[in-house]
Each structure stands twice: as C-alpha cells, then as structure tokens.
Write a protein that holds these residues in place. Structure first.
Motif, mmCIF file in Angstrom:
data_model
loop_
_atom_site.group_PDB
_atom_site.id
_atom_site.type_symbol
_atom_site.label_atom_id
_atom_site.label_comp_id
_atom_site.label_asym_id
_atom_site.label_seq_id
_atom_site.Cartn_x
_atom_site.Cartn_y
_atom_site.Cartn_z
ATOM 1 N N SER A 112 -11.409 -2.889 7.124
ATOM 2 C CA SER A 112 -10.495 -2.208 5.983
ATOM 3 C C SER A 112 -9.205 -1.669 6.437
ATOM 4 O O SER A 112 -8.947 -1.085 7.677
ATOM 5 N N VAL A 113 -8.059 -1.628 5.697
ATOM 6 C CA VAL A 113 -6.732 -1.189 5.931
ATOM 7 C C VAL A 113 -6.590 -0.064 4.761
ATOM 8 O O VAL A 113 -6.483 -0.544 3.692
ATOM 9 N N ALA A 114 -6.403 1.182 5.084
ATOM 10 C CA ALA A 114 -6.098 2.241 3.827
ATOM 11 C C ALA A 114 -5.323 3.217 4.188
ATOM 12 O O ALA A 114 -5.200 3.684 5.625
ATOM 13 N N SER A 115 -4.743 3.970 3.443
ATOM 14 C CA SER A 115 -4.337 5.557 3.665
ATOM 15 C C SER A 115 -5.016 6.373 2.598
ATOM 16 O O SER A 115 -5.879 5.829 1.995
ATOM 17 N N VAL A 116 -4.935 7.438 3.027
ATOM 18 C CA VAL A 116 -5.632 8.701 2.156
ATOM 19 C C VAL A 116 -5.065 8.386 0.594
ATOM 20 O O VAL A 116 -4.042 8.524 0.541
ATOM 21 N N MET A 117 -5.962 8.322 -0.270
ATOM 22 C CA MET A 117 -5.900 8.290 -1.571
ATOM 23 C C MET A 117 -4.995 6.871 -2.017
ATOM 24 O O MET A 117 -4.685 6.859 -3.188
ATOM 25 N N SER A 118 -5.236 5.762 -1.040
ATOM 26 C CA SER A 118 -4.677 4.608 -1.528
ATOM 27 C C SER A 118 -5.772 3.690 -1.723
ATOM 28 O O SER A 118 -6.906 3.913 -1.587
ATOM 29 N N VAL A 119 -5.392 2.377 -2.294
ATOM 30 C CA VAL A 119 -6.097 1.473 -2.214
ATOM 31 C C VAL A 119 -6.598 0.782 -1.011
ATOM 32 O O VAL A 119 -5.968 1.543 0.092
ATOM 33 N N GLU A 120 -7.750 0.385 -0.992
ATOM 34 C CA GLU A 120 -8.353 -0.235 0.479
ATOM 35 C C GLU A 120 -8.448 -1.828 0.569
ATOM 36 O O GLU A 120 -8.899 -2.147 -0.319
ATOM 37 N N LEU A 121 -7.522 -2.162 1.377
ATOM 38 C CA LEU A 121 -7.317 -3.490 1.565
ATOM 39 C C LEU A 121 -8.387 -4.133 2.655
ATOM 40 O O LEU A 121 -8.924 -3.477 3.422
ATOM 41 N N ARG A 122 -9.111 -5.217 2.469
ATOM 42 C CA ARG A 122 -9.998 -5.871 3.296
ATOM 43 C C ARG A 122 -9.839 -7.254 3.750
ATOM 44 O O ARG A 122 -9.332 -7.841 2.988
ATOM 45 N N ILE B 148 0.930 -1.129 0.172
ATOM 46 C CA ILE B 148 0.021 0.040 -0.132
ATOM 47 C C ILE B 148 0.908 1.330 -0.013
ATOM 48 O O ILE B 148 2.148 1.070 0.576
ATOM 49 N N THR B 149 0.497 2.140 -0.519
ATOM 50 C CA THR B 149 1.197 3.357 -0.758
ATOM 51 C C THR B 149 0.715 4.282 0.535
ATOM 52 O O THR B 149 -0.562 4.869 0.427
ATOM 53 N N ILE B 150 1.468 4.777 1.266
ATOM 54 C CA ILE B 150 0.890 5.747 2.310
ATOM 55 C C ILE B 150 1.314 7.097 1.985
ATOM 56 O O ILE B 150 1.904 7.756 1.351
ATOM 57 N N SER B 151 0.120 7.840 2.337
ATOM 58 C CA SER B 151 0.348 9.455 2.162
ATOM 59 C C SER B 151 -0.395 9.959 3.311
ATOM 60 O O SER B 151 -1.086 9.487 4.397
ATOM 61 N N TYR B 152 -0.085 11.348 3.716
ATOM 62 C CA TYR B 152 -0.434 12.231 4.980
ATOM 63 C C TYR B 152 0.102 11.293 6.239
ATOM 64 O O TYR B 152 -0.472 11.511 7.097
ATOM 65 N N SER B 153 1.061 10.526 6.170
ATOM 66 C CA SER B 153 1.821 9.786 7.155
ATOM 67 C C SER B 153 0.680 9.160 8.208
ATOM 68 O O SER B 153 0.800 9.336 9.426
ATOM 69 N N GLN B 154 -0.156 8.488 7.485
ATOM 70 C CA GLN B 154 -1.087 7.742 8.273
ATOM 71 C C GLN B 154 -1.649 6.383 7.541
ATOM 72 O O GLN B 154 -1.848 6.472 6.238
ATOM 73 N N LEU B 155 -1.666 5.367 8.423
ATOM 74 C CA LEU B 155 -2.258 4.162 8.052
ATOM 75 C C LEU B 155 -3.660 3.983 8.855
ATOM 76 O O LEU B 155 -3.404 3.542 10.194
#
Length: 164
Positions: A89-99, A10-17
């Motif tokens: 779900s696991v995601a970062s802002v503007m990333s794919v959403e893993l389920r 997953i690609t992290i953005s805005y320093s959050q998961l």
C-alpha cells in the motif's frame, strides 16, 4: 523483472508518504529529529518518506532490475523493504490508500522526489514521487541525492515507533 503501473494521484498530508505491507496495522511512524533529517522513518514492514509539498501529487510505482539515478529528482533515497503478502500500500495520513501487487521478496525501495512545477505563493506545488522496487539479497539504506532540506545523521537511523 520490470513492471510499471499507471500514475495515480494522492493528496499528501503531514509531509509524509508511506509505503507498507497492506496488513501492517499502524504503518505511520512517530517521526523524531533524525528521521526528519534523513528524509525517512523506517519500521519493519513500513517506511514513510518526507515529502516536498503537502498537496495533491503523482505517484508512480514500478519494479526494476537495478537502482538507477533519476536526473530529474532533487531527492533520492534507498531503503530495505520486504514484501510479505504480495500487496503493498501507498498512502498519506487521511488519504486514499493505493494498492499494488508486488511479488514477495526482499527489495531496495528507491524513492525519487521530482518537482513538476515551481513553488506557488502558498508554498505548495505538484510533485511526482517514484517508488521503485529493486530485488536485492543485501538491501542497504542510503541517500543517493539530497536537497537542502535534508541533514542526515551518520549512520542513518533504521528504527522508528508506530504513531498510535
């Protein structure tokens, strides 16, 4: 109970998961200073963890019978988490959403941040984030291991507002 899903990227953005019940409408929080200091922002049904690097990373989700230390991690945080609809779900802002299908229950959700390489000239580097669901009748938030970027308040802040 033990289940180990395959490692995903997953690609992290805005320093959050973020980890959240899939049906939560606004899973990303409005971070305040204390949230940054403790490394997470918690809302009912959702939690976002501060990440080490805004780059492509690995995510490993699993269940376990007890909270365990990860000697490779430089940051480890435990928070209460209730799975409501068996899909997390696991995601970062503007990333794919893993389920992931996680059984409905109350958990201590353990977040481990494990650097996979040294810091590059750009300040970016690969990290593995392990998310471990441990069933618990009385889940408690706590920091198991903190790196130099954390400066947690006492007590930990267990409320955040959604960023909308």
């Amino acid at each position: 109970m033990y289940r180990d899903w395959s490692i995903q990227e997953i690609t992290i953005s805005y320093s959050q998961l973020a980890v959240f019940n899939t049906k939560v409408k606004h899973p990303f929080p409005d971070w305040k200073r204390d949230h940054v200091g403790q490394g997470f922002a918690w809302m009912d049904g959702s939690v976002s963890f501060g990440t080490l690097s805004d780059s492509t990373c690995e995510v490993l989700v699993r269940t376990a019978d007890e909270v365990e230390e990860n000697t490779d991690a430089i940051r480890s945080i435990v928070v209460p988490f209730s799975v409501r609809d068996e899909t997390v779900s696991v995601a970062s802002v503007m990333s794919v959403e893993l389920r992931y299908e996680v059984p409905r229950d109350r958990y201590e959700l353990v977040f481990h941040a494990i650097p996979l390489e040294g810091v590059s000239d750009s300040g970016l580097y690969r990290v593995r984030y392990e998310l471990v669901f441990v069933r618990s009748d009385s889940p408690q938030a706590r920091i198991l291991k903190q790196d130099t970027e954390l400066f947690p308040p006492d007590p930990l802040v267990m409320e955040a507002e959604p960023a909308v």
